[in-house]
Scaffold this active site. Structure first.
Site, PDB file in Angstrom:
ATOM      1  N   LYS A  41       0.816  -1.213   0.000  1.00 40.63           N
ATOM      2  CA  LYS A  41       0.000   0.000   0.000  1.00 40.63           C
ATOM      3  C   LYS A  41       0.857   1.275   0.000  1.00 40.63           C
ATOM      4  O   LYS A  41       2.073   1.211   0.027  1.00 40.63           O
ATOM      5  CB  LYS A  41      -0.943  -0.028   1.204  1.00 40.63           C
ATOM      6  CG  LYS A  41      -1.943  -1.197   1.134  1.00 40.63           C
ATOM      7  CD  LYS A  41      -2.856  -1.087  -0.068  1.00 40.63           C
ATOM      8  CE  LYS A  41      -4.047  -2.003  -0.042  1.00 40.63           C
ATOM      9  NZ  LYS A  41      -3.825  -3.372  -0.501  1.00 40.63           N
TER      10      LYS A  41
HETATM   11  C1  LIG Z   1      -9.855  -2.732  -1.711  1.00 38.87           C
HETATM   12  C2  LIG Z   1      -9.264  -3.439  -0.537  1.00 38.87           C
HETATM   13  N1  LIG Z   1      -9.994  -3.572   0.579  1.00 38.87           N
HETATM   14  C3  LIG Z   1      -9.517  -4.170   1.674  1.00 38.87           C
HETATM   15  C4  LIG Z   1      -8.243  -4.691   1.709  1.00 38.87           C
HETATM   16  C5  LIG Z   1      -7.760  -5.380   2.940  1.00 38.87           C
HETATM   17  O1  LIG Z   1      -6.652  -4.745   3.482  1.00 38.87           O
HETATM   18  P1  LIG Z   1      -5.716  -5.491   4.536  1.00 38.87           P
HETATM   19  O2  LIG Z   1      -4.795  -6.379   3.774  1.00 38.87           O
HETATM   20  O3  LIG Z   1      -5.005  -4.374   5.243  1.00 38.87           O
HETATM   21  O4  LIG Z   1      -6.604  -6.246   5.458  1.00 38.87           O
HETATM   22  C6  LIG Z   1      -7.423  -4.567   0.586  1.00 38.87           C
HETATM   23  C7  LIG Z   1      -6.057  -5.100   0.619  1.00 38.87           C
HETATM   24  O5  LIG Z   1      -5.433  -5.573  -0.209  1.00 38.87           O
HETATM   25  C8  LIG Z   1      -7.950  -3.927  -0.568  1.00 38.87           C
HETATM   26  O6  LIG Z   1      -7.198  -3.793  -1.667  1.00 38.87           O
END
Ligand SMILES: Cc1ncc(COP(=O)(O)O)c(C=O)c1O
Length: 383
Positions: free
Chosen positions: A186
């Site tokens: 990210k």
């Molecule tokens: C659009 C979206 N929502 C939620 C997530 C979930 O994030 P995390 O990996 O921090 O739980 C991601 C992660 O890749 C994402 O791209």
């Protein structure tokens, strides 16, 4: 051809991050503590909200789940979201016991289409969960108007959208909740990590309690030098807290968030210029009065291209360029098809994008020669 493999989404880690992690390890305080508090305060300042209205957690998935429950959403409720997202968005709705309802995306912005959202509202709808896809803001005026007209919560999935702005306001502050990700690929990373931003005092208070076992006090204060503090469990919560080791990375990553945005913007512009003559769809220009976070750069490889999307994924990998797919549409996955009866063709824009999209490296860690290697490999596939 290059010698080493160009990793997709590799983060840029500086010496400051490394020293802060070492300091954390030497301090003896690895769990949720002063560095998490500092990261929360810094993130709140960056988003222009009060530090009382943010809560650091251990992933965006955790943030989305907690926000569902803190919104009072549960069995019997419906939540409208996009079919062009990562599984975590939909899973958070399912884990809260609610029913996800998909509304197709706009073919150009790739964001949830407000007309499709309006058509999906039923008497059981309780919330809309928009995703600012790739860092481009959703049409929030239209979505918030639908929410207000139908008394719905808005929980923004801001996993791609730390720097995103819409009509002068930050993504994550336009709805009731914003949920951010600091996963390794990210725009700001903590390894794993997430942040909740809530507009209302009650909502953030409940989210904080839920994120730490349902305990009434911050656990880290239990062991501070202020003397022992009893805590009381007031509901059945989750183990979703962020650790100081993670925050140690985030504090310094956040300091460079704008510099890194500028680097990604220039890579984005280079790609736009280099691929304008190719038989592939490049990202649409940004809408007026918005700021794109430039989290993902994707090309659509359609019928006019000399190569299929899947063959191009292999060809890029063979040329040692890491690429990604964001995302096969949610109904392409067997679990959701079987459980909810969704078919990819019922969401044709998301289906097409999911089958044609290829994400190119867009990390601030890329050197100029890396960017030129990507350009050369894409042109080799498509020119
Ligand atoms: C659009 C979206 N929502 C939620 C997530 C979930 O994030 P995390 O990996 O921090 O739980 C991601 C992660 O890749 C994402 O791209």
């Amino acid at each position: 051809m290059r010698d080493d493999f160009l990793v997709f989404g590799a983060p840029l880690i500086g010496d400051d991050e490394i020293s802060e992690v070492v300091h954390c390890l030497q301090s003896g305080w690895l769990g949720t503590g002063p560095k998490v508090a500092r990261f929360e305060a810094d993130f709140a300042a960056y988003q222009g909200v009060s530090e009382k209205h943010v809560a650091a957690v251990n992933s965006c998935t955790a943030a989305l789940h907690v926000c569902m429950i803190a919104s009072g959403i549960g069995p019997g409720d419906e939540v409208i979201t996009t079919p062009l997202t990562f599984a975590a968005t939909v899973n958070a709705i399912v884990h809260a016991g609610a029913t996800p309802v998909l509304a197709d995306v706009d073919p150009d912005s790739m964001n949830i289409d407000p007309d499709a959202v309006a058509a999906a509202v039923t008497p059981r709808t309780r919330a809309i969960m928009p995703v600012h896809f790739a860092g481009r803001p959703c049409d929030m005026d239209a979505l918030v108007a639908i929410a207000e007209a139908n008394d719905l919560m808005v929980i923004e999935d801001c996993a791609h959208a730390i720097e995103t702005e819409y009509h002068g306001r930050k993504a994550g502050t336009l709805g009731n909740f914003g949920c951010f990700s600091f996963y390794v690929t990210k725009n700001v990373i903590t390894g794993e990590g997430g942040m909740i931003v809530a507009r209302d005092d009650d909502h953030i208070a409940r989210a904080k309690v839920l994120a730490l076992h349902g305990m009434s006090k911050d656990a880290w204060r239990r062991f501070s030098d202020e003397g022992h503090k009893h805590y009381f469990v007031v509901e059945c919560g989750f183990k979703y807290n962020m650790m100081d080791i993670q925050a140690a990375l985030g504090i310094h990553q956040l300091r460079r968030v704008e510099d890194n945005w500028l680097v990604r913007q220039s890579i984005w512009n280079r790609y736009q210029e280099a691929f304008s003559d190719l038989p592939a769809q490049t990202p649409a220009p940004s809408a007026a009065d918005t700021r794109h976070a430039y989290h993902l750069y994707n090309l659509l490889i359609g019928e006019t291209a000399p190569i299929s999307r899947d063959a191009m994924l292999d060809a890029m990998t063979a040329r040692k360029i890491g690429v990604g797919v964001h995302y096969l549409s949610i109904p392409e996955h067997p679990y959701y098809r079987e459980r909810f009866g969704w078919r990819p063709q019922d969401f044709p824009n998301a289906q097409r994008i999911g089958r044609q999209t290829i994400s190119l490296p867009l990390s601030p860690a890329l050197r100029e020669s890396d960017v030129e290697d990507v350009v050369e490999a894409v042109r080799h596939c498509l020119a």
